[in-house]
Write a protein that holds these residues in place. Structure first.
Motif, mmCIF file in Angstrom:
data_model
loop_
_atom_site.group_PDB
_atom_site.id
_atom_site.type_symbol
_atom_site.label_atom_id
_atom_site.label_comp_id
_atom_site.label_asym_id
_atom_site.label_seq_id
_atom_site.Cartn_x
_atom_site.Cartn_y
_atom_site.Cartn_z
ATOM 1 N N ALA A 2 44.549 31.631 57.035
ATOM 2 C CA ALA A 2 45.943 31.641 56.607
ATOM 3 C C ALA A 2 46.189 30.867 55.316
ATOM 4 O O ALA A 2 47.239 31.012 54.718
ATOM 5 C CB ALA A 2 46.818 31.065 57.716
ATOM 6 N N LEU A 3 45.238 30.045 54.889
ATOM 7 C CA LEU A 3 45.426 29.248 53.680
ATOM 8 C C LEU A 3 45.614 30.140 52.467
ATOM 9 O O LEU A 3 44.843 31.067 52.240
ATOM 10 C CB LEU A 3 44.223 28.327 53.449
ATOM 11 C CG LEU A 3 44.261 27.498 52.161
ATOM 12 C CD1 LEU A 3 45.411 26.505 52.185
ATOM 13 C CD2 LEU A 3 42.938 26.782 51.969
ATOM 14 N N ASN A 4 46.652 29.876 51.695
ATOM 15 C CA ASN A 4 46.927 30.594 50.458
ATOM 16 C C ASN A 4 47.217 29.533 49.401
ATOM 17 O O ASN A 4 48.360 29.328 49.009
ATOM 18 C CB ASN A 4 48.104 31.546 50.656
ATOM 19 C CG ASN A 4 48.284 32.477 49.492
ATOM 20 O OD1 ASN A 4 47.457 32.543 48.595
ATOM 21 N ND2 ASN A 4 49.369 33.214 49.499
ATOM 22 N N ALA A 5 46.160 28.845 48.951
ATOM 23 C CA ALA A 5 46.304 27.653 48.116
ATOM 24 C C ALA A 5 46.405 27.945 46.626
ATOM 25 O O ALA A 5 46.751 27.060 45.854
ATOM 26 C CB ALA A 5 45.125 26.710 48.368
ATOM 27 N N PHE A 6 46.099 29.160 46.215
ATOM 28 C CA PHE A 6 46.072 29.477 44.788
ATOM 29 C C PHE A 6 46.924 30.692 44.503
ATOM 30 O O PHE A 6 47.216 31.491 45.389
ATOM 31 C CB PHE A 6 44.632 29.747 44.327
ATOM 32 C CG PHE A 6 43.735 28.553 44.454
ATOM 33 C CD1 PHE A 6 43.702 27.589 43.462
ATOM 34 C CD2 PHE A 6 42.954 28.383 45.579
ATOM 35 C CE1 PHE A 6 42.885 26.483 43.587
ATOM 36 C CE2 PHE A 6 42.138 27.284 45.716
ATOM 37 C CZ PHE A 6 42.097 26.329 44.717
ATOM 38 N N HIS A 7 47.266 30.849 43.261
ATOM 39 C CA HIS A 7 47.981 32.017 42.781
ATOM 40 C C HIS A 7 46.943 33.086 42.467
ATOM 41 O O HIS A 7 46.098 32.900 41.585
ATOM 42 C CB HIS A 7 48.781 31.648 41.520
ATOM 43 C CG HIS A 7 49.473 32.811 40.906
ATOM 44 N ND1 HIS A 7 50.693 33.247 41.326
ATOM 45 C CD2 HIS A 7 49.102 33.648 39.916
ATOM 46 C CE1 HIS A 7 51.044 34.289 40.607
ATOM 47 N NE2 HIS A 7 50.097 34.553 39.744
ATOM 48 N N TYR A 8 46.951 34.180 43.206
ATOM 49 C CA TYR A 8 45.964 35.227 43.019
ATOM 50 C C TYR A 8 46.513 36.317 42.105
ATOM 51 O O TYR A 8 47.557 36.898 42.377
ATOM 52 C CB TYR A 8 45.556 35.832 44.366
ATOM 53 C CG TYR A 8 44.890 34.825 45.267
ATOM 54 C CD1 TYR A 8 43.599 34.389 44.994
ATOM 55 C CD2 TYR A 8 45.557 34.293 46.356
ATOM 56 C CE1 TYR A 8 42.974 33.457 45.803
ATOM 57 C CE2 TYR A 8 44.940 33.357 47.172
ATOM 58 C CZ TYR A 8 43.652 32.945 46.892
ATOM 59 O OH TYR A 8 43.043 32.010 47.688
ATOM 60 N N GLY A 9 45.797 36.591 41.035
ATOM 61 C CA GLY A 9 46.183 37.635 40.107
ATOM 62 C C GLY A 9 45.632 38.977 40.541
ATOM 63 O O GLY A 9 44.901 39.095 41.521
ATOM 64 N N VAL A 10 46.002 39.994 39.810
ATOM 65 C CA VAL A 10 45.553 41.351 40.085
ATOM 66 C C VAL A 10 44.699 41.773 38.890
ATOM 67 O O VAL A 10 45.216 42.068 37.820
ATOM 68 C CB VAL A 10 46.751 42.303 40.288
ATOM 69 C CG1 VAL A 10 46.281 43.701 40.624
ATOM 70 C CG2 VAL A 10 47.677 41.766 41.383
ATOM 71 N N ASN A 11 43.388 41.745 39.103
ATOM 72 C CA ASN A 11 42.429 41.957 38.022
ATOM 73 C C ASN A 11 41.643 43.243 38.256
ATOM 74 O O ASN A 11 41.007 43.396 39.300
ATOM 75 C CB ASN A 11 41.464 40.771 37.965
ATOM 76 C CG ASN A 11 42.219 39.458 37.933
ATOM 77 O OD1 ASN A 11 42.889 39.136 36.977
ATOM 78 N ND2 ASN A 11 42.139 38.710 39.023
#
Length: 145
Positions: A2-11
């Motif tokens: 469940a951890l969502n610690a970073f901002h994930y981009g769409v690459n």
């Protein structure tokens, strides 16, 4: 997890090899030096399985408004679906760069690692050979939900 610690981009990771075009979306990507990046590509990825040391690939950081591009590249496998059909892109050698992206990079693959705990996945370590950057805001994985 469940951890969502970073901002994930769409690459978008796209390239041509042996006459076939490959494309996928990778959210686990980051710059690790001024001219180096890493990408974690899942074991199920046909695109990831076809990347090898010495390859030159395109990495395009999609911009807001390119949700349809993200969806097209993010579903199915490159050996089953023509992932790039109808998309606007340019090619620089084997690297395929998505038009309108916030950032486009031509990347030489320096190594493909299989680390303990993620042996099945491919950690691609690459050298940014060239890049372009626009003022377009970057698309976030959260924007696709």
């Amino acid at each position: 997890m469940a951890l969502n610690a970073f901002h994930y981009g769409v690459n978008a990771v796209c390239f041509e090899k042996a006459g076939r075009k490959y494309g996928m979306i990778c959210s686990w990507a980051t710059q690790v030096d001024y001219d180096k990046i890493v990408l974690l590509l899942g074991a199920q990825s046909v695109t990831g399985k076809n990347i090898a040391k010495g390859d030159v690939i395109g990495v395009s950081v999609l911009s807001v408004g390119q949700e349809a591009v993200a969806n097209q590249l993010g579903f199915g496998h490159s050996d089953e679906v023509a992932k790039l059909a109808g998309l606007a892109y340019t090619a620089e050698g084997s690297a395929i760069l998505i038009s309108g992206a916030s950032v486009t990079m031509v990347v030489e693959v320096l190594d493909v690692l299989h680390l303990p705990g993620i042996e099945e996945d491919s950690l691609v370590y690459g050298l940014i050979k060239t890049y372009t950057q626009s003022d377009a805001p970057m698309l976030s994985l959260q924007d696709l939900r």
